[in-house]
Design an enzyme around this catalytic site. Structure first.
Site, PDB file in Angstrom:
ATOM      1  N   PHE A  37     -17.190  17.024  15.562  1.00  0.00           N
ATOM      2  CA  PHE A  37     -18.211  15.528  15.933  1.00  0.00           C
ATOM      3  C   PHE A  37     -19.558  16.229  15.901  1.00  0.00           C
ATOM      4  O   PHE A  37     -19.800  17.104  17.182  1.00  0.00           O
ATOM      5  CB  PHE A  37     -17.465  14.616  16.822  1.00  0.00           C
ATOM      6  CG  PHE A  37     -18.418  13.496  16.705  1.00  0.00           C
ATOM      7  CD1 PHE A  37     -18.627  12.736  15.669  1.00  0.00           C
ATOM      8  CD2 PHE A  37     -19.395  13.704  18.009  1.00  0.00           C
ATOM      9  CE1 PHE A  37     -19.238  11.440  15.967  1.00  0.00           C
ATOM     10  CE2 PHE A  37     -19.949  12.118  18.169  1.00  0.00           C
ATOM     11  CZ  PHE A  37     -20.171  10.923  17.417  1.00  0.00           C
ATOM     12  N   SER A 105     -11.922  20.413  17.494  1.00  0.00           N
ATOM     13  CA  SER A 105     -12.739  19.072  18.457  1.00  0.00           C
ATOM     14  C   SER A 105     -12.013  18.181  17.290  1.00  0.00           C
ATOM     15  O   SER A 105     -10.669  17.865  17.019  1.00  0.00           O
ATOM     16  CB  SER A 105     -13.664  19.481  19.033  1.00  0.00           C
ATOM     17  OG  SER A 105     -14.451  18.204  19.879  1.00  0.00           O
ATOM     18  N   MET A 106     -12.959  16.788  17.267  1.00  0.00           N
ATOM     19  CA  MET A 106     -12.437  16.090  16.492  1.00  0.00           C
ATOM     20  C   MET A 106     -12.358  16.315  15.836  1.00  0.00           C
ATOM     21  O   MET A 106     -11.603  15.792  14.202  1.00  0.00           O
ATOM     22  CB  MET A 106     -14.184  15.079  16.095  1.00  0.00           C
ATOM     23  CG  MET A 106     -13.424  14.373  14.923  1.00  0.00           C
ATOM     24  SD  MET A 106     -14.575  12.614  15.015  1.00  0.00           S
ATOM     25  CE  MET A 106     -15.359  13.655  13.192  1.00  0.00           C
ATOM     26  N   ASP A 206     -13.775  24.433  29.318  1.00  0.00           N
ATOM     27  CA  ASP A 206     -15.436  23.675  27.980  1.00  0.00           C
ATOM     28  C   ASP A 206     -15.309  22.430  28.363  1.00  0.00           C
ATOM     29  O   ASP A 206     -14.728  21.779  29.048  1.00  0.00           O
ATOM     30  CB  ASP A 206     -13.199  22.897  27.035  1.00  0.00           C
ATOM     31  CG  ASP A 206     -14.410  22.635  25.579  1.00  0.00           C
ATOM     32  OD1 ASP A 206     -14.836  21.650  25.740  1.00  0.00           O
ATOM     33  OD2 ASP A 206     -12.993  22.154  24.818  1.00  0.00           O
ATOM     34  N   HIS A 236     -16.391  25.345  24.514  1.00  0.00           N
ATOM     35  CA  HIS A 236     -15.622  24.398  23.395  1.00  0.00           C
ATOM     36  C   HIS A 236     -14.982  25.257  21.905  1.00  0.00           C
ATOM     37  O   HIS A 236     -14.232  25.063  20.913  1.00  0.00           O
ATOM     38  CB  HIS A 236     -16.432  23.124  23.715  1.00  0.00           C
ATOM     39  CG  HIS A 236     -15.660  22.119  22.153  1.00  0.00           C
ATOM     40  ND1 HIS A 236     -14.555  22.099  22.271  1.00  0.00           N
ATOM     41  CD2 HIS A 236     -16.087  21.968  21.286  1.00  0.00           C
ATOM     42  CE1 HIS A 236     -14.451  20.695  22.046  1.00  0.00           C
ATOM     43  NE2 HIS A 236     -15.456  20.548  20.896  1.00  0.00           N
TER      44      HIS A 236
END
Length: 272
Positions: A37, A105-106, A206, A236
């Site tokens: 994202f 992530s996303m 993270d 992250h």
């Protein structure tokens, strides 16, 4: 090689990319990479290059609303993101015998969602700090913030390695974040539909996605084959961080362990 021509105004370095299959047996396997994202394919390029060097066919699309201006992200929807991922998957599947999907992530959310809606097609999931929810206190205010302001403080470039910066938006698009919350909810609800093998790389520290996300995902999927790998020296965006070589090497090894051996080459050769 570069991917399809990007839309006008795409940030330099944030373009989609693809790498053709190598000449060996690994070339019959494709890997679809999905960025996170507010990010771009830049965060996935080193991973893609490493997989391509191993002989796999690789593709990484640019998600709608990304790689241009954060304002554009606020006009995109999670349905557009999932459609883009599915389209790129089908393009790769047309030239490969099997396709694994990898996401950050996303991107991990979108990869998981694809495995939920197409459990018979996805060969496996490789996820780096996947997101399914957030426990951040300011997130409770998101519905109000999205009505009051189009952007908020950024979440990008959480990297421990000195001198490395992720190519991503400098603001968090709040209305797009509401779309992401909807995607999270749908993905969490259907985790049991995932039957493909899953490996999750999760950072010990993270500052964007809490570790509980990886715990929930590994516990919730219907897969009989699940693996968790702790990244002790990355934040992250681990694909650009200190543990990136570990992620890349373990990914190639893990994929090979789950590819049937001794199959004839004719089917994939005929499609190329």
């Amino acid at each position: 090689m570069p991917g399809p021509p990007p839309a006008a105004g795409v940030m330099a370095g944030g373009e989609p990319f693809s790498f053709p299959a190598g000449p060996g047996p690994e070339g019959r396997t494709g890997v679809l990479l999905v960025h996170g994202f507010t990010g771009t394919p830049m965060s996935m390029r080193p991973w893609g290059e490493a997989l391509a060097a191993e002989g796999f066919a690789v593709r990484c699309p640019l998600l709608p609303g990304h790689g241009t201006r954060w304002q554009d992200c606020n006009t995109s929807t999670h349905d557009q993101w999932t459609a883009t991922v599915e389209g790129a998957f089908d393009e790769l599947a047309a030239v490969c015998d099997r396709v694994f999907v990898a996401g950050l992530s996303m991107g991990g959310t979108l990869a998981t969602r694809l495995a939920e809606v197409r459990p018979d097609d996805v060969a496996g999931l490789l996820l780096v700090n996947p997101a399914l929810l957030t426990q951040r206190l300011d997130a409770k205010l998101l519905p109000l913030l999205a009505r009051l302001t189009p952007s908020w403080t950024p979440v990008a470039s959480d990297i421990k390695k000195p001198g490395v910066t992720e190519l991503a938006y400098h603001r968090l698009p709040t209305r797009a974040m509401m779309q992401l919350r909807g995607l999270w909810a749908a993905t969490r609800a259907d985790l049991g539909r995932v039957t493909a093998p899953v490996i999750v790389f999760h950072s010990a520290e993270d500052h964007v996605v809490e570790q509980v996300n990886s715990t929930i995902l590994l516990a919730g999927v219907g897969s009989a084959d699940t693996t968790g790998v702790l990244l002790e020296n990355s934040y992250h965006v681990a694909t650009l961080d200190n543990d990136a070589p570990l992620v890349f090497a373990r990914s190639a090894e893990w994929i090979r362990e789950r590819v049937p051996a001794g199959e004839p080459d004719a089917s994939s050769a005929d499609r190329r």
